[in-house]
Design a protein around this motif. Sequence first.
Motif, PDB file in Angstrom:
ATOM      1  N   ALA A 188      22.317  58.736  39.311  1.00 22.16           N
ATOM      2  CA  ALA A 188      21.913  59.579  38.035  1.00 22.16           C
ATOM      3  C   ALA A 188      20.389  59.679  38.018  1.00 22.16           C
ATOM      4  O   ALA A 188      19.864  60.838  37.383  1.00 22.16           O
ATOM      5  CB  ALA A 188      22.339  58.558  37.035  1.00 22.16           C
ATOM      6  N   HIS A 189      19.766  58.541  38.440  1.00 24.77           N
ATOM      7  CA  HIS A 189      18.059  58.589  38.307  1.00 24.77           C
ATOM      8  C   HIS A 189      17.740  59.764  39.299  1.00 24.77           C
ATOM      9  O   HIS A 189      16.702  60.453  39.087  1.00 24.77           O
ATOM     10  CB  HIS A 189      17.735  57.076  39.127  1.00 24.77           C
ATOM     11  CG  HIS A 189      16.093  56.932  38.639  1.00 24.77           C
ATOM     12  ND1 HIS A 189      15.333  56.224  39.167  1.00 24.77           N
ATOM     13  CD2 HIS A 189      15.748  57.664  37.733  1.00 24.77           C
ATOM     14  CE1 HIS A 189      14.287  56.316  38.605  1.00 24.77           C
ATOM     15  NE2 HIS A 189      14.322  57.327  37.885  1.00 24.77           N
ATOM     16  N   ALA A 190      18.324  59.801  40.537  1.00 25.96           N
ATOM     17  CA  ALA A 190      17.755  61.046  41.439  1.00 25.96           C
ATOM     18  C   ALA A 190      18.110  62.502  40.630  1.00 25.96           C
ATOM     19  O   ALA A 190      17.202  63.366  41.089  1.00 25.96           O
ATOM     20  CB  ALA A 190      18.432  60.842  42.579  1.00 25.96           C
ATOM     21  N   LYS A 191      19.153  62.392  40.318  1.00 29.89           N
ATOM     22  CA  LYS A 191      19.557  63.945  39.777  1.00 29.89           C
ATOM     23  C   LYS A 191      18.601  64.223  38.601  1.00 29.89           C
ATOM     24  O   LYS A 191      18.500  65.311  38.187  1.00 29.89           O
ATOM     25  CB  LYS A 191      21.245  63.528  39.005  1.00 29.89           C
ATOM     26  CG  LYS A 191      22.093  64.152  40.340  1.00 29.89           C
ATOM     27  CD  LYS A 191      23.528  64.168  39.834  1.00 29.89           C
ATOM     28  CE  LYS A 191      24.525  64.387  40.834  1.00 29.89           C
ATOM     29  NZ  LYS A 191      25.786  64.698  40.532  1.00 29.89           N
ATOM     30  N   ALA A 192      18.450  63.076  37.767  1.00 27.00           N
ATOM     31  CA  ALA A 192      17.602  63.386  36.559  1.00 27.00           C
ATOM     32  C   ALA A 192      16.332  63.766  37.045  1.00 27.00           C
ATOM     33  O   ALA A 192      15.638  64.771  36.560  1.00 27.00           O
ATOM     34  CB  ALA A 192      17.388  62.180  35.600  1.00 27.00           C
ATOM     35  N   ARG A 193      15.645  63.222  37.823  1.00 23.39           N
ATOM     36  CA  ARG A 193      14.315  63.373  38.347  1.00 23.39           C
ATOM     37  C   ARG A 193      14.314  65.009  39.097  1.00 23.39           C
ATOM     38  O   ARG A 193      13.449  65.581  39.017  1.00 23.39           O
ATOM     39  CB  ARG A 193      13.752  62.420  39.697  1.00 23.39           C
ATOM     40  CG  ARG A 193      13.543  61.073  39.085  1.00 23.39           C
ATOM     41  CD  ARG A 193      12.702  60.134  40.030  1.00 23.39           C
ATOM     42  NE  ARG A 193      12.714  60.530  41.110  1.00 23.39           N
ATOM     43  CZ  ARG A 193      13.140  59.917  42.191  1.00 23.39           C
ATOM     44  NH1 ARG A 193      13.957  58.681  42.059  1.00 23.39           N
ATOM     45  NH2 ARG A 193      13.039  60.297  43.518  1.00 23.39           N
ATOM     46  N   LEU A 194      15.471  65.252  39.703  1.00 23.53           N
ATOM     47  CA  LEU A 194      15.492  66.672  40.547  1.00 23.53           C
ATOM     48  C   LEU A 194      15.723  67.711  39.328  1.00 23.53           C
ATOM     49  O   LEU A 194      14.980  68.557  39.246  1.00 23.53           O
ATOM     50  CB  LEU A 194      17.044  66.616  41.217  1.00 23.53           C
ATOM     51  CG  LEU A 194      17.277  68.159  41.719  1.00 23.53           C
ATOM     52  CD1 LEU A 194      16.107  68.464  42.573  1.00 23.53           C
ATOM     53  CD2 LEU A 194      18.563  68.114  42.537  1.00 23.53           C
ATOM     54  N   ALA A 228      10.061  71.746  35.952  1.00 25.07           N
ATOM     55  CA  ALA A 228       8.458  71.805  36.181  1.00 25.07           C
ATOM     56  C   ALA A 228       8.218  73.309  36.770  1.00 25.07           C
ATOM     57  O   ALA A 228       7.488  74.103  36.731  1.00 25.07           O
ATOM     58  CB  ALA A 228       7.973  70.591  36.697  1.00 25.07           C
ATOM     59  N   VAL A 229       9.450  73.376  37.879  1.00 23.56           N
ATOM     60  CA  VAL A 229       8.988  74.706  38.833  1.00 23.56           C
ATOM     61  C   VAL A 229       9.401  75.861  38.135  1.00 23.56           C
ATOM     62  O   VAL A 229       8.564  76.924  38.428  1.00 23.56           O
ATOM     63  CB  VAL A 229       9.964  74.419  40.093  1.00 23.56           C
ATOM     64  CG1 VAL A 229       9.949  75.942  40.778  1.00 23.56           C
ATOM     65  CG2 VAL A 229       9.412  73.183  41.131  1.00 23.56           C
ATOM     66  N   GLU A 230      10.227  75.789  37.395  1.00 21.66           N
ATOM     67  CA  GLU A 230      10.750  77.016  36.579  1.00 21.66           C
ATOM     68  C   GLU A 230       9.441  77.508  35.707  1.00 21.66           C
ATOM     69  O   GLU A 230       9.177  78.406  35.484  1.00 21.66           O
ATOM     70  CB  GLU A 230      11.893  76.811  35.852  1.00 21.66           C
ATOM     71  CG  GLU A 230      13.275  76.730  36.605  1.00 21.66           C
ATOM     72  CD  GLU A 230      14.566  76.547  36.052  1.00 21.66           C
ATOM     73  OE1 GLU A 230      14.560  76.309  34.856  1.00 21.66           O
ATOM     74  OE2 GLU A 230      15.547  76.390  36.810  1.00 21.66           O
ATOM     75  N   ALA A 276       6.384  76.487  36.023  1.00 19.68           N
ATOM     76  CA  ALA A 276       5.026  77.106  36.633  1.00 19.68           C
ATOM     77  C   ALA A 276       5.217  78.523  37.060  1.00 19.68           C
ATOM     78  O   ALA A 276       4.578  79.197  37.208  1.00 19.68           O
ATOM     79  CB  ALA A 276       4.850  76.235  37.717  1.00 19.68           C
ATOM     80  N   ALA A 277       6.815  78.741  37.493  1.00 18.66           N
ATOM     81  CA  ALA A 277       6.832  80.077  37.951  1.00 18.66           C
ATOM     82  C   ALA A 277       6.896  81.108  36.882  1.00 18.66           C
ATOM     83  O   ALA A 277       6.357  82.120  36.741  1.00 18.66           O
ATOM     84  CB  ALA A 277       8.478  80.258  38.602  1.00 18.66           C
ATOM     85  N   ALA A 278       7.300  80.895  35.515  1.00 15.29           N
ATOM     86  CA  ALA A 278       7.007  81.421  34.288  1.00 15.29           C
ATOM     87  C   ALA A 278       5.459  81.692  34.067  1.00 15.29           C
ATOM     88  O   ALA A 278       5.202  83.065  33.738  1.00 15.29           O
ATOM     89  CB  ALA A 278       7.984  80.968  33.131  1.00 15.29           C
ATOM     90  N   ARG A 279       4.794  80.675  34.064  1.00 15.31           N
ATOM     91  CA  ARG A 279       3.518  80.883  33.679  1.00 15.31           C
ATOM     92  C   ARG A 279       2.759  81.655  34.767  1.00 15.31           C
ATOM     93  O   ARG A 279       1.979  82.752  34.405  1.00 15.31           O
ATOM     94  CB  ARG A 279       2.613  79.621  33.883  1.00 15.31           C
ATOM     95  CG  ARG A 279       2.917  78.944  32.677  1.00 15.31           C
ATOM     96  CD  ARG A 279       1.875  77.405  32.507  1.00 15.31           C
ATOM     97  NE  ARG A 279       1.845  76.758  33.631  1.00 15.31           N
ATOM     98  CZ  ARG A 279       2.552  75.811  33.873  1.00 15.31           C
ATOM     99  NH1 ARG A 279       3.663  75.346  33.005  1.00 15.31           N
ATOM    100  NH2 ARG A 279       2.497  75.001  35.080  1.00 15.31           N
ATOM    101  N   ASN A 280       3.178  81.565  36.154  1.00  9.08           N
ATOM    102  CA  ASN A 280       2.489  82.466  37.298  1.00  9.08           C
ATOM    103  C   ASN A 280       3.145  84.010  36.787  1.00  9.08           C
ATOM    104  O   ASN A 280       1.942  84.847  37.034  1.00  9.08           O
ATOM    105  CB  ASN A 280       3.036  82.200  38.446  1.00  9.08           C
ATOM    106  CG  ASN A 280       2.467  80.891  39.056  1.00  9.08           C
ATOM    107  OD1 ASN A 280       1.300  80.439  38.451  1.00  9.08           O
ATOM    108  ND2 ASN A 280       2.846  80.037  40.009  1.00  9.08           N
ATOM    109  N   ALA A 281       4.219  84.187  36.629  1.00  9.46           N
ATOM    110  CA  ALA A 281       4.612  85.553  36.398  1.00  9.46           C
ATOM    111  C   ALA A 281       3.804  86.009  35.306  1.00  9.46           C
ATOM    112  O   ALA A 281       3.505  87.355  34.998  1.00  9.46           O
ATOM    113  CB  ALA A 281       6.205  85.832  35.978  1.00  9.46           C
ATOM    114  N   ASP A 282       3.548  85.314  34.176  1.00  3.28           N
ATOM    115  CA  ASP A 282       2.873  85.765  32.934  1.00  3.28           C
ATOM    116  C   ASP A 282       1.376  86.109  33.282  1.00  3.28           C
ATOM    117  O   ASP A 282       0.783  87.176  32.846  1.00  3.28           O
ATOM    118  CB  ASP A 282       2.912  84.818  31.833  1.00  3.28           C
ATOM    119  CG  ASP A 282       2.291  85.222  30.584  1.00  3.28           C
ATOM    120  OD1 ASP A 282       2.477  86.101  29.951  1.00  3.28           O
ATOM    121  OD2 ASP A 282       1.425  84.637  30.131  1.00  3.28           O
ATOM    122  N   LEU A 283       0.671  85.375  34.085  1.00  2.00           N
ATOM    123  CA  LEU A 283      -0.525  85.673  34.461  1.00  2.00           C
ATOM    124  C   LEU A 283      -0.551  86.871  35.524  1.00  2.00           C
ATOM    125  O   LEU A 283      -1.434  87.723  35.328  1.00  2.00           O
ATOM    126  CB  LEU A 283      -1.019  84.561  35.404  1.00  2.00           C
ATOM    127  CG  LEU A 283      -1.535  83.139  34.631  1.00  2.00           C
ATOM    128  CD1 LEU A 283      -1.650  82.109  35.674  1.00  2.00           C
ATOM    129  CD2 LEU A 283      -2.628  83.387  33.716  1.00  2.00           C
TER     130      LEU A 283
END
Length: 121
Positions: A88-94, A100-102, A104-111
């Motif tokens: 459960a801990h590993a899945k929550a961290r994943l 966080a990746v999504e 960052a990707a949205a911010r990059n696309a906006d930039l």
Amino acid sequence: MPLKIHRALPILLAVSLFCANNAAADEIDAALAAAERAVIAAESAQPRGDAAQALEQARGQWLAAREARRKTDKLRLAEAAAANADLAHAKARLDTARQAVESAAARNADLRRRLLMNGGG
């Protein structure tokens, strides 16, 4: 001398049985404590979805381990609880990492869009 050995043998046997019982109890106590720590760690990750289900299963197994009468059941349930809590801990961290990746990707696309609109590309 052989008579002394025969007298000491029952005492040694009793001491070894006592130590074996204590070792088993210590192993169970350690497994229960490890399961509790794993459940607490998983809860702190605030799991959702599949991770929350794994945490609920771990919590149930940990509680069942605490209530079980047989030592083998206590140990088996405590170990299963620790494993499911770790999952459960590993899945929550994943999930957190994916978010966080999504983000960052949205911010990059906006930039990128802003750069292209301002003639920077």
